[in-house]
Enzyme design. Structure first.
Site, PDB file in Angstrom:
ATOM      1  CB  CYS A  85      -0.891  -0.022   1.240  1.00 53.11           C
ATOM      2  SG  CYS A  85      -1.940   1.433   1.400  1.00 53.11           S
ATOM      3  CD  GLU A 127      -6.998   1.391  -3.689  1.00 56.79           C
ATOM      4  OE1 GLU A 127      -7.033   2.184  -2.726  1.00 56.79           O
ATOM      5  OE2 GLU A 127      -5.942   0.844  -4.070  1.00 56.79           O
ATOM      6  CG  HIS A 130      -7.423   2.507   1.440  1.00 58.79           C
ATOM      7  ND1 HIS A 130      -6.619   2.855   2.498  1.00 58.79           N
ATOM      8  CD2 HIS A 130      -6.618   1.914   0.533  1.00 58.79           C
ATOM      9  CE1 HIS A 130      -5.364   2.470   2.231  1.00 58.79           C
ATOM     10  NE2 HIS A 130      -5.345   1.888   1.052  1.00 58.79           N
TER      11      HIS A 130
HETATM   12 ZN   LIG Z   1      -3.725   1.020   0.152  1.00 60.34          ZN
END
Ligand SMILES: [Zn+2]
Length: 136
Positions: A85, A127, A130
Site C-alpha cells: 500500500c 480501495e 480504505h
Molecule cells: Zn492502500
C-alpha cells in the site's frame, strides 16, 4: 493537482463519507495523484490524499477508472494473497475474492454496475477497504 500521500494510520482508520457532485475536484486530484505515482501504485482511495470521501481510482488496464460510492454487492472465490500500500511500508497478507460485482457511480455520477475478476477485482477490494477505514 497532485496531492501529498497520507501515511497517518489513525486518519486512515476513519471511515469515509458518501461523495457527491461537490466532490469533483477530489476526483481530479485523486486521478492526478495516482498518475504521478503510477510506477509504484495501482489504485488509490480519497482518504490517501486526506479527503474522507468514498471515491476510488485504479488502473483497469492502461487507463485510470473512477468509482464514486463503490459497493461490493457480490463476491466468490476467496483466496489469500499479499499486498502493499502506498500509505504503508512493506507487504502484508490479506484475503480477497477472485470475482466481485460492484455498484458505483462513474465520474459523472451515473449509476453503474460491473463485474471484475483477477487483479482489477483485487485492487477494488483494497480501495473499498480504505473507504471503510480498513488497512491491509
Ligand atoms: Zn492502500
Amino acid at each position: 493537482m497532485i496531492r501529498p500521500i497520507i501515511h497517518d494510520p489513525l486518519f486512515l482508520a476513519l471511515p469515509s463519507e458518501a461523495a457527491g457532485e461537490g466532490d469533483r475536484q477530489i476526483i481530479t486530484d485523486l486521478r492526478d495523484t495516482l498518475m504521478a505515482n503510477r510506477d509504484r501504485c495501482v489504485g488509490m482511495a480519497a482518504n490517501m490524499i486526506g479527503e474522507r470521501k468514498r471515491i476510488i481510482v485504479f488502473f483497469n488496464g492502461p487507463f485510470p477508472m473512477v468509482m464514486v460510492n463503490p459497493r461490493i454487492t457480490g463476491k466468490s472465490g476467496e483466496y489469500e494473497t499479499e499486498e502493499g500500500c502506498l500509505s504503508l511500508s512493506g507487504v502484508r497478507k490479506t484475503k480477497r475474492w477472485k470475482e466481485i460485482s460492484v455498484s458505483f457511480q462513474d465520474e459523472n455520477f451515473q449509476m453503474r454496475k460491473g463485474s471484475f475478476s483477477g487483479f482489477p477485482a483485487q485492487i477494488i477490494q483494497h480501495e473499498c477497504d480504505h473507504c471503510d477505514g480498513i488497512l491491509i
